[in-house]
Enzyme design. Structure first.
Site, short mmCIF file in Angstrom:
data_model
loop_
_atom_site.label_atom_id
_atom_site.label_comp_id
_atom_site.label_asym_id
_atom_site.label_seq_id
_atom_site.Cartn_x
_atom_site.Cartn_y
_atom_site.Cartn_z
N ASP A 61 0.65 -0.95 0.24
CA ASP A 61 0.10 0.14 -0.22
C ASP A 61 1.07 1.23 0.19
O ASP A 61 1.58 1.14 0.16
CB ASP A 61 -0.81 0.14 1.39
CG ASP A 61 -1.71 1.42 1.73
OD1 ASP A 61 -2.19 1.91 0.34
OD2 ASP A 61 -2.47 1.40 1.88
N LYS A 62 0.42 2.35 -0.16
CA LYS A 62 0.94 3.85 -0.44
C LYS A 62 1.21 4.63 1.12
O LYS A 62 1.70 4.16 1.95
CB LYS A 62 0.54 4.80 -1.10
CG LYS A 62 1.71 6.03 -1.46
CD LYS A 62 0.82 6.49 -2.42
CE LYS A 62 -0.68 7.86 -1.88
NZ LYS A 62 -0.84 8.47 -0.37
#
Length: 453
Positions: free
Chosen positions: A277-278
């Site tokens: 994920d970011k």
């Protein structure tokens, strides 16, 4: 494995008790100090080693239990049911499919369902990992145990009890705890062959000493059979896997990594692709103000005073970044009247008689705020640089564009480079827009990006 351990311990202890109490049955040649040899210490050491392996395995499993308890704590205890125009608080486990529920600001969503009336922004980070709240309008789905923002809304219960997303996560984690590593199954298969082989060797030892050994041949046959069982006792098989899992799980927990089952730990060594994920994984998950643009003619400090004063009443992460920027500059906030949050759009209020709006470009345009080509072009430029752009207006005039960014974590780029050196492919999957995602991926050294996921 435990069959062989039990036989080794049991025969050693039983023989030792016999030798201690009936030592007169032994010939003088086998009592060098007037006492027959005993094996209590061998039985005790084997018992301790095997139990130690069991304790270590239970401790490793207990670390995952902490995560399970944390999930259970997320479950709301009550729900506010609306029926025949009346509202009443009921236990969450009494909610039925089709019930209409009211969720007030700051409350947890009691069960999975759909909005039927009202709008709000919901913190879904416990499910998605995304730190920014998600705007919800009638018809949108909501998930139990997520946290409502400023708005109040009515929802219809779609999934309750064991069918909610949170209940399914808890069930999966619970099942994972009871799993065993594939290598432990290999140990079991080895034991299936090893145990009868050792029992056969002990039997052959008994037969050989009875047929060909000197007197007292039966006593010597028993002593040597016990020796075979104790020497071959597979306590190392019972210790090796639990200890290695314990060390790995403990090391992972120290680094903030939850290893949910032993099979996952073993499979990790074969991984060729990692999806990350970011927000909060590659980035800090704490947005902060980096730039304020006032059209080259406005007062940057004055714009920040108005923006921070208004955002001080909001719980949005972007609002907290703006108030933090004002606090860092020692700015004194102004009093706000008629504050209002419009889910998915922005916030508005009055400061010194002026209507201040902070939010999305489309909303400000709808409200009649004058926005010429300069503002639009600058907003586009900031977005292309990876900033989330917050627009500030007073009455019908634009005041400022505030560029907010979520910086990379320290060490994130180096971690990506190290994984690439190991030959591992990295994919970044994020709910953010493609422009922001591409900028963060470029900074982190990731070339495979999936945005708007």
């Amino acid at each position: 494995m435990f069959t062989l351990i039990a036989l080794g311990i049991g025969t050693a202890w039983g023989y030792s008790v016999f030798a201690l109490l009936a030592f007169n049955c032994f010939p003088p040649a086998y009592k060098p100090n007037g006492v027959a040899p005993v094996y209590f210490e061998a039985a005790a050491v084997i018992t301790v080693l095997v139990l130690l392996g069991q304790v270590l395995e239970l401790r490793a499993r207990g670390r995952t239990s902490m995560a399970l308890r944390a999930l259970l704590d997320q479950t709301p205890e009550t729900a506010r049911r609306v029926r025949a125009g009346r509202e009443e608080d009921i236990p969450a486990d009494e909610v039925k499919v089709g019930d209409v529920l009211r969720v007030r600001p700051g409350e947890k969503v009691p069960v999975d369902g759909s909005l039927t009336e009202g709008s709000s922004s919901i913190d879904e980070s416990m499910i998605t990992g995304e730190s920014l709240p998600t705007a919800k309008h009638p018809g949108d789905k909501v998930t139990g145990a997520t946290i409502n923002g400023q708005g109040s809304f009515l929802m219809s219960a779609d999934r309750v009890g064991q069918n909610t997303v949170l209940s399914q996560i808890i069930r999966l984690v619970s099942e994972a705890q009871r799993s065993r590593a594939p290598i432990q199954q290999l140990v079991d298969r080895v034991s299936r062959v090893f145990v009868p082989t050792v029992l056969g060797a002990a039997s052959l030892s008994v037969g050989a000493w009875v047929l060909f050994g000197p007197e007292p041949r039966y006593l010597l046959a028993m002593v040597n059979a016990i020796a075979v069982l104790i020497i071959a006792c597979p306590c190392a098989l019972g210790l090796a896997t639990p200890i290695s899992i314990m060390v790995a799980v403990g090391r992972g927990a120290k680094e903030g990594i939850l290893i949910k089952n032993a099979a996952a730990l073993e499979t990790l060594g074969k991984v060729k692709t990692i999806i990350v994920d970011k927000t909060g994984t590659l980035t800090e998950g704490k947005p902060r103000v980096v730039t304020i643009w006032t059209g080259n003619e406005g007062n940057e400090t004055q714009a920040l005073v108005l923006a921070a004063s208004l955002e001080n009443a909001s719980e949005h992460p972007l609002a907290r970044s703006i108030t933090a920027a004002a606090a860092a500059r020692g700015i004194t906030l102004s009093h706000v009247d008629r504050f209002e949050t419009l889910a998915g759009r922005g916030v508005t209020g009055e400061i010194d008689g002026k209507v201040i709006r902070i939010g999305k470009e489309s909303w400000l345009v709808e409200a009649g705020v004058a926005m010429d080509q300069r503002w639009t072009a600058e907003a586009t430029r900031l977005r292309e640089q990876g900033f989330t752009v917050v627009l500030v207006s007073a009455e019908k005039l634009m005041l400022a564009l505030i560029g907010v960014t979520d910086p990379l974590k320290i060490g994130a780029k180096e971690a990506v480079e190290e994984l690439h050196r190991l030959g591992i492919r990295i994919v970044m999957a994020t709910g953010d827009n493609a422009q922001t995602a591409a900028i963060v991926a470029q900074l982190a050294g990731i070339d495979d990006v999936r945005a708007n996921v």
